[in-house]
Design an enzyme around this catalytic site. Structure first.
Site, PDB file in Angstrom:
ATOM      1  N   ASP A  87     -84.794 -53.135  39.498  1.00 52.99           N
ATOM      2  CA  ASP A  87     -83.891 -53.007  38.362  1.00 52.99           C
ATOM      3  C   ASP A  87     -84.118 -51.736  37.550  1.00 52.99           C
ATOM      4  O   ASP A  87     -83.794 -51.674  36.362  1.00 52.99           O
ATOM      5  CB  ASP A  87     -84.007 -54.235  37.459  1.00 52.99           C
ATOM      6  CG  ASP A  87     -83.361 -55.459  38.092  1.00 52.99           C
ATOM      7  OD1 ASP A  87     -82.299 -55.303  38.720  1.00 52.99           O
ATOM      8  OD2 ASP A  87     -83.928 -56.560  37.969  1.00 52.99           O
ATOM      9  N   ASP A 148     -77.482 -58.047  42.740  1.00 49.14           N
ATOM     10  CA  ASP A 148     -77.634 -57.296  41.496  1.00 49.14           C
ATOM     11  C   ASP A 148     -77.935 -55.821  41.754  1.00 49.14           C
ATOM     12  O   ASP A 148     -77.585 -54.951  40.947  1.00 49.14           O
ATOM     13  CB  ASP A 148     -78.777 -57.858  40.647  1.00 49.14           C
ATOM     14  CG  ASP A 148     -78.797 -59.363  40.524  1.00 49.14           C
ATOM     15  OD1 ASP A 148     -78.499 -60.048  41.524  1.00 49.14           O
ATOM     16  OD2 ASP A 148     -79.154 -59.870  39.448  1.00 49.14           O
TER      17      ASP A 148
END
Length: 375
Positions: A87, A148
């Site tokens: 991320d 994601d």
């Protein structure tokens, strides 16, 4: 209505800068944000909101807060605080890359390139994928990709453009192609995660981490796919990525309930107690704005996407936003984080607030967020 919502969001963000100090909002309980240090995957969204508000208002208070926040991200990178995940794009695209895009600050540019190098360390051979979580030999997390990650790839595309190094771009394209092949199902729904054999790279199968079941469709994951594949199309002009974004968008929109705001999973049984996820609809809305920017007037899906975008955003503003609630810290109610993990307080989610504000600003005056350079 959207201008009123933006003005309300700006006022709340300014008040929160004083309330939160040097800490970062994460999710809320009973209307109050849980404040954390800069050590989570969600921290960039708060900084991104500050940059959005600065661009919209040119109020120096937002810029000062955002720059101070970027300094925190620089320290985080220096100390390598909880960066052993994929991320990195969420963190640094909305902080230091945003500063570069807004101010052309060379130090912020260099910091963002360093962050891209950290993300590149997640690349795994022989499978040829970015491992989502855990160390390389992690028996539980080795071999896992998740949908994601599509929103982290713009950091790599951007780094390739900035440096001329094709390696960043090649990794991003390969990850996007692998996500399209293995995370998107034949009926245009999606897995949250997919596993590969760490020794051979052989595909094992799809699973969920935050969805209802392995075969269900976690709505936030579907929303990541809408936006992420549209962004990969922007960078590559690969028509398959555009087509995949459209497929995921049609599925998402066709499965919305009557008020056009998603439940947390499209296959979760619907009762009076079933969680919504307003953040999924906010992400999907921002993704639809991006998707529409690539469709010409003759595209047969354009009018449908435009109509559903406006219906969904109107519902968010009228029924889920804290518009007019002066003391509210968050912008969107009824977000869900991780239902099966017990982390869903049915309250504010900072990523929901960010994408809601980004979608509003994209619709109002074309401020696009910080996923790519502006022409």
């Amino acid at each position: 209505m959207f201008k009123d919502a933006i003005r309300d969001a700006i006022a709340k963000t300014l008040a929160n800068i004083d309330t939160f100090g040097e800490q970062f909002p994460h999710v809320s309980r009973h209307g109050k944000y849980e404040l954390i240090e800069n050590n989570d995957w969600t921290n960039g969204f708060w900084t991104g909101m500050q940059w959005l508000c600065y661009e919209y208002t040119q109020d120096e208070r937002f810029r000062q807060a955002a720059v101070k926040s970027v300094a925190s991200f620089e320290e985080r990178l220096r100390q390598h605080v909880v960066l052993d995940h994929h991320d990195i794009g969420f963190l640094y695209s909305l902080s230091s890359k945003a500063q570069w895009i807004v101010e052309k600050d060379e130090h912020a540019r260099q910091l963002t390139l360093q962050a891209a190098d950290v993300l590149m360390k997640r690349w795994r051979e022989p499978g040829g994928y970015i491992q989502a979580w855990g160390q390389k030999d992690d028996p539980k997390e080795g071999g896992r990709i998740i949908i994601d990650c599509l929103l982290n790839l713009p950091l790599l595309y951007w780094a390739s453009e900035q440096t001329g190094d094709a390696a960043y771009r090649e990794v991003a394209i390969t990850q996007a192609e692998k996500s399209r092949r293995y995370l998107v199902r034949g009926d245009d729904s999606s897995y949250h995660t997919f596993f590969f054999n760490t020794a051979t790279g052989e595909p094992i199968g799809g699973a969920t981490h935050q969805g209802y079941t392995n075969g269900s469709t976690w709505t936030r994951g579907q929303a990541w796919g809408i936006y992420g594949f549209a962004l990969s199309y922007r960078y590559t002009k690969n028509e398959l990525f555009l087509a995949t974004s459209k497929r995921l968008a049609k599925y998402f929109l066709a499965h919305l309930p009557e008020d056009n705001v998603a439940y947390w999973d499209f296959h979760a049984p619907v009762t009076a107690d079933t969680y919504r996820d307003s953040s999924a609809s906010a992400i999907a809305a921002a993704g639809l704005v991006e998707l529409l920017s690539h469709l010409d007037e003759q595209d047969p899906d354009r009018a449908y996407f435009q109509d559903m975008l406006l219906k969904s955003m109107t519902s968010l503003v009228q029924h889920y936003a804290t518009l007019g609630e002066a003391e509210a810290e968050g912008l969107l109610k009824h977000g869900s984080y991780y239902v099966h993990g017990g982390l869903s307080p049915d309250d504010y989610m900072i990523w929901g607030d960010y994408f809601y504000l980004e979608a509003l600003m994209r619709l109002d005056n074309g401020i696009t967020g910080y996923w790519y350079e502006r022409s």
